[in-house]
Design a protein around this motif. Structure first.
Motif, PDB file in Angstrom:
ATOM      1  N   THR A  92      -6.778  -4.276   3.964  1.00 56.23           N
ATOM      2  CA  THR A  92      -6.094  -4.235   2.891  1.00 56.23           C
ATOM      3  C   THR A  92      -6.091  -4.541   1.133  1.00 56.23           C
ATOM      4  O   THR A  92      -6.443  -5.628   1.384  1.00 56.23           O
ATOM      5  CB  THR A  92      -4.358  -4.509   3.076  1.00 56.23           C
ATOM      6  OG1 THR A  92      -3.665  -4.491   4.817  1.00 56.23           O
ATOM      7  CG2 THR A  92      -3.684  -4.245   2.804  1.00 56.23           C
ATOM      8  N   PHE A  94      -4.423  -3.855  -2.736  1.00 51.43           N
ATOM      9  CA  PHE A  94      -4.005  -3.715  -3.689  1.00 51.43           C
ATOM     10  C   PHE A  94      -3.567  -3.709  -4.464  1.00 51.43           C
ATOM     11  O   PHE A  94      -4.906  -4.337  -5.852  1.00 51.43           O
ATOM     12  CB  PHE A  94      -2.144  -5.357  -4.273  1.00 51.43           C
ATOM     13  CG  PHE A  94      -1.874  -4.908  -2.351  1.00 51.43           C
ATOM     14  CD1 PHE A  94      -0.725  -4.414  -1.995  1.00 51.43           C
ATOM     15  CD2 PHE A  94      -2.393  -5.767  -1.971  1.00 51.43           C
ATOM     16  CE1 PHE A  94       0.568  -4.833  -0.671  1.00 51.43           C
ATOM     17  CE2 PHE A  94      -1.566  -6.373  -0.296  1.00 51.43           C
ATOM     18  CZ  PHE A  94      -0.526  -5.453   0.252  1.00 51.43           C
ATOM     19  N   ARG A  99      -0.355  -0.519  -2.009  1.00 53.34           N
ATOM     20  CA  ARG A  99      -1.228  -1.269  -0.875  1.00 53.34           C
ATOM     21  C   ARG A  99      -2.200   0.057  -0.857  1.00 53.34           C
ATOM     22  O   ARG A  99      -1.525   1.096  -0.079  1.00 53.34           O
ATOM     23  CB  ARG A  99       0.092  -1.820   0.398  1.00 53.34           C
ATOM     24  CG  ARG A  99      -0.995  -1.726   1.354  1.00 53.34           C
ATOM     25  CD  ARG A  99       0.420  -2.048   2.551  1.00 53.34           C
ATOM     26  NE  ARG A  99       1.864  -1.587   2.668  1.00 53.34           N
ATOM     27  CZ  ARG A  99       2.417  -2.679   3.268  1.00 53.34           C
ATOM     28  NH1 ARG A  99       2.513  -3.477   3.560  1.00 53.34           N
ATOM     29  NH2 ARG A  99       3.025  -1.193   3.259  1.00 53.34           N
ATOM     30  N   THR A 101      -4.931   0.577   2.774  1.00 53.19           N
ATOM     31  CA  THR A 101      -4.860   0.687   3.665  1.00 53.19           C
ATOM     32  C   THR A 101      -6.669   1.345   3.104  1.00 53.19           C
ATOM     33  O   THR A 101      -6.710   1.866   4.221  1.00 53.19           O
ATOM     34  CB  THR A 101      -4.208   0.765   5.369  1.00 53.19           C
ATOM     35  OG1 THR A 101      -3.351   0.682   5.303  1.00 53.19           O
ATOM     36  CG2 THR A 101      -5.189   0.456   6.241  1.00 53.19           C
ATOM     37  N   ASP A 120       2.053   4.769   0.135  1.00 51.56           N
ATOM     38  CA  ASP A 120       0.781   3.511   0.207  1.00 51.56           C
ATOM     39  C   ASP A 120      -0.410   4.824   0.227  1.00 51.56           C
ATOM     40  O   ASP A 120      -0.183   6.261   0.132  1.00 51.56           O
ATOM     41  CB  ASP A 120       0.963   2.892   1.841  1.00 51.56           C
ATOM     42  CG  ASP A 120       2.070   1.597   1.689  1.00 51.56           C
ATOM     43  OD1 ASP A 120       2.088   1.574   0.744  1.00 51.56           O
ATOM     44  OD2 ASP A 120       2.065   1.303   2.955  1.00 51.56           O
TER      45      ASP A 120
END
Length: 180
Positions: A92, A94, A99, A101, A120
């Motif tokens: 993960t 930022f 965010r 993944t 995301d």
């Protein structure tokens, strides 16, 4: 922060050198490897320049610049040779308030992507096909494969920063892009 995103090297020293040419050209802060680094796998043809030991020698000097996730062809024995972690299933990150993944893509379904919420980014490899699309407010991104592209797509890598995602051919031409 800028990332060079590379997936599915599959042990090709020739295409690892192409990725490192992109690293020198674009000067990213980090390299994000989305799995299948050293082994070609039994379902794939032997890639051009297959030499996993040379791939190790090319990547290990950049260990402090590499974030990697495990692909379905990566194993504990590969980790014994590499100076950066390749055994996590996802990472993960930022970036610019988003965010991200990052995963290889073989363990988790895309519909809906796990660990992801509207806004995301879900970044994956595995399918060897470049992808830029949005579903249910989640941005799905795949850089394609630098070594073994499928479905007539070119050999590709990607650049990711707070402004967007750009898929590049190994000749450093823009293939697809998305501005955030």
């Amino acid at each position: 922060m800028k990332f060079l995103v590379v997936s599915d090297i599959h042990g090709s020293a020739d295409y690892t050198k192409k990725a490192l040419e992109a690293y020198a050209l674009h000067k990213p802060d980090q390299i994000l490897l989305l799995g299948d680094i050293l082994y070609h796998g039994p379902r794939n043809p032997l890639p051009q320049g297959y030499n996993p030991q040379e791939v190790v020698a090319l990547l290990n000097p950049l260990a402090d610049k590499i974030i990697a996730v495990r692909g379905n062809c990566d194993a504990e024995v590969d980790q014994m040779l590499l100076n950066f972690d390749i055994l996590r299933d996802c990472a993960t990150l930022f970036l610019g308030g988003r965010r991200i993944t990052a995963t290889h893509g073989h363990l988790f379904p895309l519909d809906p992507p796990p660990h992801s919420f509207p806004g995301d980014i879900y970044l994956f490899g595995h399918i060897h096909i470049p992808v830029i699309r949005q579903e249910n407010g989640i941005t799905l991104l795949n850089p394609g494969s630098i070594t073994l592209p499928k479905e007539n797509s070119p050999h590709t890598y990607a650049l990711l920063d707070e402004h967007g995602f750009t898929i590049m051919t190994i000749d450093h031409d823009v293939y697809q892009s998305l501005t955030f």
